[in-house]
Design an enzyme around this catalytic site. Sequence first.
Site, PDB file in Angstrom:
ATOM      1  N   SER A 150       0.849  -1.050  -0.200  1.00 31.84           N
ATOM      2  CA  SER A 150      -0.061   0.092  -0.028  1.00 31.84           C
ATOM      3  C   SER A 150       0.963   1.432  -0.140  1.00 31.84           C
ATOM      4  O   SER A 150       2.019   1.336   0.448  1.00 31.84           O
ATOM      5  CB  SER A 150      -0.978  -0.023   1.172  1.00 31.84           C
ATOM      6  OG  SER A 150      -1.382   1.357   1.535  1.00 31.84           O
ATOM      7  N   TYR A 163      -2.468  -0.395  10.132  1.00 32.90           N
ATOM      8  CA  TYR A 163      -2.556  -0.674   8.549  1.00 32.90           C
ATOM      9  C   TYR A 163      -1.136  -0.379   8.126  1.00 32.90           C
ATOM     10  O   TYR A 163      -0.572  -1.050   7.443  1.00 32.90           O
ATOM     11  CB  TYR A 163      -3.794  -0.079   8.039  1.00 32.90           C
ATOM     12  CG  TYR A 163      -3.915  -0.364   6.365  1.00 32.90           C
ATOM     13  CD1 TYR A 163      -4.436  -1.395   6.179  1.00 32.90           C
ATOM     14  CD2 TYR A 163      -3.115   0.655   5.766  1.00 32.90           C
ATOM     15  CE1 TYR A 163      -4.512  -1.741   4.593  1.00 32.90           C
ATOM     16  CE2 TYR A 163      -3.309   0.307   4.326  1.00 32.90           C
ATOM     17  CZ  TYR A 163      -3.951  -0.655   3.904  1.00 32.90           C
ATOM     18  OH  TYR A 163      -4.196  -1.148   2.517  1.00 32.90           O
TER      19      TYR A 163
END
Length: 259
Positions: A150, A163
């Site tokens: 990501s 995250y």
Amino acid sequence: MNTYLNELFNLDGKVAVVIGAGGHLCSEMAKGLAKAGCSVAILDIRLEKAEAVSNDLKIEGIDRVMSLAIDVSEKVEHINVLNEILEKFDQVDILINGAGIFSHSPFLEITLDEWHAVLDSQLAGTFLGCQVFGSHMVEKGGGSIINISSISAGPPLSKAFTYSVAKAGINNLTQNLGREWAKKGVRVNAVRPGFFPNEFFKNSISKEREFAILRHTPMERFGKPKELLGAIFWLASDASSFVTGAEISVDGGFSCMTI
């Protein structure tokens, strides 16, 4: 030219496993690999989501697919689904580790349970996928593992503490295994998506945050899931035979933006 490109990127007859394939991005990857000629095992903790992807493909006349449920935080479940896949398809050539949950909690409000839940689904799930399916690939002497990273992996996005930590860990694991298995025929890479929002995200995000995201994205738009497929096909195929330990950004230029 078409014959040349087909030989370079040929995926016919390969067996792909997509973990997290019920999700917004990985469902598109599973469908794309199936349409490119792969047999595809579609895995998700939500079996109904995996089956929906399989059914969509079968409607299009593609039946070399199977759907399985998996809790990626449990090693025994990886072992069990691998055995089922080998029973049906004989081997695994491509693995996409794309399962994981997200958390918006402010840092001082993150509970240990939430911390572990995100890390278990993202980082531990990717670790176990690489360990179990990678063992099979190392034994057979070849394969391509694609971990889903990501833009939050670094520098981290705001409002995505756990995250971001998980995705940074996935990148480190990818580099470690790229080095570890380089001489064993197993390539390990990561794809680093930018913002590819689903409808829920689009409807829930504030106008201010949307503006901030697009202002930081040189293309000034969100990505579409199909726009990840070029990188996936490249990393899955022999066209990337000298690529391992890499992180490939597909983010509309987000990673290169400053002021």
